[in-house]
Design a protein around this motif. Structure first.
Motif, short mmCIF file in Angstrom:
data_model
loop_
_atom_site.label_atom_id
_atom_site.label_comp_id
_atom_site.label_asym_id
_atom_site.label_seq_id
_atom_site.Cartn_x
_atom_site.Cartn_y
_atom_site.Cartn_z
N ILE A 22 0.84 -1.20 0.00
CA ILE A 22 0.00 0.00 0.00
C ILE A 22 0.87 1.25 0.00
N LYS A 23 1.93 1.22 0.78
CA LYS A 23 2.84 2.36 0.84
C LYS A 23 3.46 2.64 -0.53
N LYS A 24 3.86 1.58 -1.24
CA LYS A 24 4.43 1.75 -2.58
C LYS A 24 3.43 2.46 -3.50
N ILE A 25 2.17 2.04 -3.43
CA ILE A 25 1.14 2.62 -4.28
C ILE A 25 0.93 4.10 -3.94
N LEU A 26 0.86 4.40 -2.66
CA LEU A 26 0.55 5.76 -2.23
C LEU A 26 1.71 6.73 -2.43
N TYR A 27 2.91 6.21 -2.63
CA TYR A 27 4.07 7.08 -2.85
C TYR A 27 4.53 7.08 -4.32
N SER A 28 3.84 6.34 -5.19
CA SER A 28 4.24 6.24 -6.59
C SER A 28 3.85 7.50 -7.37
N LYS A 29 4.83 8.17 -7.95
CA LYS A 29 4.57 9.36 -8.76
C LYS A 29 3.83 8.99 -10.04
N LYS A 30 4.16 7.84 -10.59
CA LYS A 30 3.51 7.40 -11.83
C LYS A 30 2.02 7.13 -11.61
N LEU A 31 1.68 6.43 -10.52
CA LEU A 31 0.28 6.13 -10.24
C LEU A 31 -0.50 7.38 -9.86
N ALA A 32 0.19 8.36 -9.27
CA ALA A 32 -0.48 9.62 -8.89
C ALA A 32 -1.02 10.38 -10.09
N LYS A 33 -0.41 10.16 -11.26
CA LYS A 33 -0.88 10.83 -12.48
C LYS A 33 -2.20 10.24 -12.98
N GLU A 34 -2.46 8.99 -12.59
CA GLU A 34 -3.62 8.28 -13.13
C GLU A 34 -4.79 8.18 -12.15
N TYR A 35 -4.48 8.15 -10.82
CA TYR A 35 -5.51 7.82 -9.83
C TYR A 35 -5.39 8.69 -8.58
N THR A 36 -6.51 8.84 -7.89
CA THR A 36 -6.50 9.37 -6.52
C THR A 36 -6.92 8.24 -5.59
N PHE A 37 -6.34 8.20 -4.40
CA PHE A 37 -6.58 7.10 -3.48
C PHE A 37 -7.12 7.58 -2.14
N ARG A 38 -8.05 6.79 -1.59
CA ARG A 38 -8.45 6.89 -0.19
C ARG A 38 -8.25 5.53 0.45
N LEU A 39 -8.13 5.52 1.78
CA LEU A 39 -8.08 4.27 2.53
C LEU A 39 -9.31 4.17 3.42
N PHE A 40 -9.96 3.01 3.40
CA PHE A 40 -11.02 2.72 4.36
C PHE A 40 -10.53 1.56 5.22
N LEU A 41 -10.40 1.82 6.52
CA LEU A 41 -9.84 0.83 7.45
C LEU A 41 -10.88 0.53 8.52
N PRO A 42 -11.81 -0.39 8.24
CA PRO A 42 -12.89 -0.65 9.19
C PRO A 42 -12.42 -1.27 10.50
N PHE A 43 -11.23 -1.87 10.49
CA PHE A 43 -10.66 -2.46 11.70
C PHE A 43 -9.61 -1.54 12.34
N GLY A 44 -9.45 -0.35 11.78
CA GLY A 44 -8.54 0.61 12.36
C GLY A 44 -7.10 0.44 11.94
N ILE A 45 -6.24 1.24 12.56
CA ILE A 45 -4.82 1.25 12.24
C ILE A 45 -4.05 1.55 13.52
N GLN A 46 -2.95 0.84 13.72
CA GLN A 46 -2.14 1.01 14.93
C GLN A 46 -1.19 2.19 14.81
N ASN A 47 -0.69 2.42 13.60
CA ASN A 47 0.38 3.40 13.42
C ASN A 47 0.19 4.12 12.09
N PHE A 48 0.05 5.44 12.14
CA PHE A 48 -0.16 6.23 10.93
C PHE A 48 1.15 6.69 10.29
N GLY A 49 2.27 6.48 10.98
CA GLY A 49 3.53 7.04 10.53
C GLY A 49 3.95 6.63 9.13
N TRP A 50 3.65 5.40 8.75
CA TRP A 50 4.10 4.87 7.47
C TRP A 50 3.35 5.45 6.27
#
Length: 357
Positions: A22-50
């Protein structure tokens, strides 16, 4: 105009292979030209730093972190999920949770929504208690990270033209790790600490105890304290505790490695086997169980490592010994064996698949 995509996945800690992708996708400059992304985390997340500064991430919808929770958390999770799909403005939902696939498809039919539901499973769809295969099959399209998952879907009568194998992305690095010259076989394990569950570290300790060579194992990872204590207790029982160093979790385990003869993975089940690919990309040969569903895509026997039959300790000993006694010193040959998985190829596969939805 860029396509709007929401990625939906189960509880994330920031430390696993799914998070790496997921991190690779969200940091990819090439994919950023084609798509916008959101995350839905119904079980939550322990650490947002990454993902805190991910340039391709336009928003996160997340509940407090939980495993599966009590009745109240289940009701809240269900309610939030239904509202998301009912009022969705997305064109594509990429979902790695089978029940969320079922909810998205149900709402799509009831409310005549136009979005595309895409499964993106990171484990075998069989044998994992949290995955319901019949829900996975409901998706309109399927992104798969291994040929093994593709075969499972085809067996379940999913049309092959709706399945797109994209594997997982591997960062191409100039780091290299060479073989040991100390006369002691240097092994590493990198990943979650699990004694009897999917990572099957009881088998790892049992197998190493039967080796006829002098060896040393570094375990890099974290997990429940009871699992860690069980591993230590079992290693003491077999008389090999002094051969093992427990190094704990590391955000970059590879930087502390200089000489390694093999990475060992004894899992009962994998999705892709990211740690295998990360090791091979640095020139480290691997010994892995031939478990469902990913290692067979990565390991090329005689080139970058060996596969042993799941649960067969004698085959494990034979394959580990084979890696030690065979010529696995050509680190560039090992690195080159993963050419099709490196980042730029992944971006092409991802884009080609999404454009067909």
């Amino acid at each position: 105009m860029r396509k709007k995509i929401t990625i939906v996945c189960s509880s994330v800690t920031g430390k696993g292979g799914t998070e790496t992708v997921i991190k690779k996708i969200l940091y990819s400059k090439k994919l950023a030209k084609e798509y916008t992304f959101r995350l839905f985390l119904p079980f939550g997340i322990q650490n947002f730093g990454w993902i805190k500064s991910a340039p391709n991430l336009e928003g996160i919808i997340s509940l407090p972190f939980q495993d599966y929770g009590n009745l109240v958390s289940k009701v809240v999770r269900l309610s939030l999920s239904l509202l998301l799909y009912i009022f969705a403005g997305e064109q594509i939902f990429i979902i790695s949770n089978s029940r969320q696939i079922m909810l998205a498809e149900t709402i799509k039919k009831l409310f005549h929504k136009k979005y595309v539901v895409v499964s993106w499973m990171h484990f075998s769809i069989y044998g994992v208690p949290t995955i319901e295969p019949r829900f996975v099959e409901m998706a309109d399209k399927h992104l798969v990270i291994s040929e093994g998952i593709k075969r499972q879907l085809i067996i379940d009568k999913v049309k092959e033209q709706n399945i797109f194998t994209i594997y997982n992305p591997i960062n191409k690095t100039s780091d290299r790790v060479y073989r040991s010259k100390k006369g002691i076989a240097e092994f590493i394990y990198v990943g979650r600490i699990q004694f009897d569950k999917y990572k099957n570290m009881r088998f790892l300790i049992k197998g190493l105890a039967k080796l006829k060579v002098v060896w040393h194992l570094r375990i890099i990872g974290s997990g429940p304290e009871e699992d860690l204590e069980a591993i230590k207790s079992y290693a003491k029982e077999l008389g090999i505790i002094d051969n093992i160093d427990f190094l704990g979790w590391s955000d970059n385990p590879w930087e502390q490695l200089e000489e390694v003869d093999a990475l060992i993975l004894t899992s009962k089940s994998e999705g892709f086997g990211m740690v295998l690919a990360e090791a091979i990309s640095r020139g480290i040969p691997c010994v892995s169980s031939d478990c469902p569903v990913g290692p067979k895509d990565i390991i090329k026997p005689g080139v970058n490592g060996e596969l042993f039959e799941l649960g067969e300790v004698n085959d494990f000993v034979y394959k580990v010994t084979k890696v030690l006694e065979s010529n696995y010193n050509d680190v560039e040959k090992i690195v080159a064996s993963l050419e099709k998985y490196y980042d730029e190829k992944y971006e092409e596969r991802f884009t080609n698949a999404i454009d067909k939805f």
